[in-house]
Design a protein around this motif. Structure first.
Motif, PDB file in Angstrom:
ATOM      1  N   THR A  93       7.970   2.402   9.359  1.00  0.00           N
ATOM      2  CA  THR A  93       7.589   3.190  10.356  1.00  0.00           C
ATOM      3  C   THR A  93       5.961   3.288  10.423  1.00  0.00           C
ATOM      4  OG1 THR A  93       9.291   4.687   9.682  1.00  0.00           O
ATOM      5  CG2 THR A  93       7.439   5.905  10.771  1.00  0.00           C
ATOM      6  N   ALA A  94       5.135   3.225   9.437  1.00  0.00           N
ATOM      7  CA  ALA A  94       4.051   3.138   9.495  1.00  0.00           C
ATOM      8  C   ALA A  94       3.263   1.691  10.093  1.00  0.00           C
ATOM      9  CB  ALA A  94       3.010   3.290   8.041  1.00  0.00           C
ATOM     10  N   PHE A  95       4.181   0.571   9.877  1.00  0.00           N
ATOM     11  CA  PHE A  95       3.574  -0.655  10.501  1.00  0.00           C
ATOM     12  C   PHE A  95       3.954  -0.495  12.074  1.00  0.00           C
ATOM     13  CE2 PHE A  95       4.022  -4.861  11.697  1.00  0.00           C
ATOM     14  CZ  PHE A  95       2.900  -5.408  11.216  1.00  0.00           C
ATOM     15  N   ARG A  96       5.107   0.075  12.330  1.00  0.00           N
ATOM     16  CA  ARG A  96       5.364   0.257  13.867  1.00  0.00           C
ATOM     17  C   ARG A  96       4.621   0.998  14.616  1.00  0.00           C
ATOM     18  NH1 ARG A  96      12.042   0.074  14.398  1.00  0.00           N
ATOM     19  NH2 ARG A  96      12.199  -1.806  13.332  1.00  0.00           N
ATOM     20  N   GLN A  97       3.954   2.164  14.012  1.00  0.00           N
ATOM     21  CA  GLN A  97       3.138   3.189  14.473  1.00  0.00           C
ATOM     22  C   GLN A  97       1.762   2.496  14.647  1.00  0.00           C
ATOM     23  OE1 GLN A  97       3.982   6.585  15.593  1.00  0.00           O
ATOM     24  NE2 GLN A  97       2.121   6.041  16.526  1.00  0.00           N
ATOM     25  N   THR A 114       0.739  -1.397   0.167  1.00  0.00           N
ATOM     26  CA  THR A 114       0.012   0.065  -0.047  1.00  0.00           C
ATOM     27  C   THR A 114       0.833   1.157  -0.207  1.00  0.00           C
ATOM     28  OG1 THR A 114      -1.764  -1.231   0.959  1.00  0.00           O
ATOM     29  CG2 THR A 114      -1.968   1.105   1.246  1.00  0.00           C
ATOM     30  N   VAL A 115       2.040   1.202   0.838  1.00  0.00           N
ATOM     31  CA  VAL A 115       2.783   2.369   0.801  1.00  0.00           C
ATOM     32  C   VAL A 115       3.517   2.689  -0.517  1.00  0.00           C
ATOM     33  CG1 VAL A 115       5.204   3.157   1.745  1.00  0.00           C
ATOM     34  CG2 VAL A 115       3.095   2.426   3.318  1.00  0.00           C
ATOM     35  N   VAL A 129      13.657   4.182   0.478  1.00  0.00           N
ATOM     36  CA  VAL A 129      12.381   4.961   1.191  1.00  0.00           C
ATOM     37  C   VAL A 129      11.259   4.358   1.404  1.00  0.00           C
ATOM     38  CG1 VAL A 129      11.277   7.221   0.824  1.00  0.00           C
ATOM     39  CG2 VAL A 129      13.702   7.239   0.355  1.00  0.00           C
ATOM     40  N   ILE A 130      10.617   3.679   0.351  1.00  0.00           N
ATOM     41  CA  ILE A 130       9.448   3.178   0.467  1.00  0.00           C
ATOM     42  C   ILE A 130       9.385   1.961   1.687  1.00  0.00           C
ATOM     43  CG2 ILE A 130       7.649   1.524  -0.433  1.00  0.00           C
ATOM     44  CD1 ILE A 130       8.601   2.757  -3.075  1.00  0.00           C
ATOM     45  N   GLY A 146       4.277  10.346  -6.277  1.00  0.00           N
ATOM     46  CA  GLY A 146       5.511  10.374  -7.223  1.00  0.00           C
ATOM     47  C   GLY A 146       5.001  10.745  -8.763  1.00  0.00           C
ATOM     48  N   GLU A 147       3.962  10.272  -9.205  1.00  0.00           N
ATOM     49  CA  GLU A 147       3.610  10.763 -10.594  1.00  0.00           C
ATOM     50  C   GLU A 147       2.903  12.144 -10.626  1.00  0.00           C
ATOM     51  OE1 GLU A 147       0.550   7.655 -11.457  1.00  0.00           O
ATOM     52  OE2 GLU A 147       2.202   5.969 -11.884  1.00  0.00           O
TER      53      GLU A 147
END
Length: 123
Positions: A46-50, A19-20, A39-40, A28-29
């Motif tokens: 980070t999103a998963f840990r949050q 999804t990220v 980066v992805i 980006g487009e």
């Protein structure tokens, strides 16, 4: 962690990563940018840990209130750390509540109409 839990954990991580990646591709487009795989991966992790932190906090809030179900108030409480997220959740909560009230009004109006029709047919 059991093998089944580990498998579920990995599936969830993969779904977040996918999804990220799609979101980064879309942004980006639109912006004419390219996101590297690193980066992805960093954003995904980070999103998963949050999300894990949010889940633990939500469980703790519900447990503290002696409930087994997480409520919308618990979600609002978790979101308090981020003003943008808090505002978004508050607005969305108000929209959902309004939709539920509107549905209830329609349902009640339908019941009244059927009762009135029933009474008219008796006469």
């Amino acid at each position: 962690m059991s093998a089944e839990k580990e498998a579920t954990h990995q599936k969830l991580k993969a779904a977040v990563h996918y999804t990220v990646g799609r979101l980064c591709q879309r942004v980006g487009e639109d912006e004419g940018k390219v996101f590297s795989r690193h980066v992805i991966a960093a954003i995904s992790e980070t999103a998963f840990r949050q999300c894990e932190i949010f889940a633990k906090d939500l469980e703790a809030f519900a447990r503290h209130a002696k409930r087994s179900t997480v409520s919308s108030d618990d979600v609002k409480l978790v979101a308090r750390r981020s003003s943008a997220l808090s505002i978004f959740i508050q607005k969305r909560s108000e929209e959902i509540n309004q939709e539920q009230r509107d549905l209830k009004k329609k349902k009640d109006a339908g019941k009244r109409k059927s009762r009135d029709t029933e009474e008219d047919s008796r006469e």
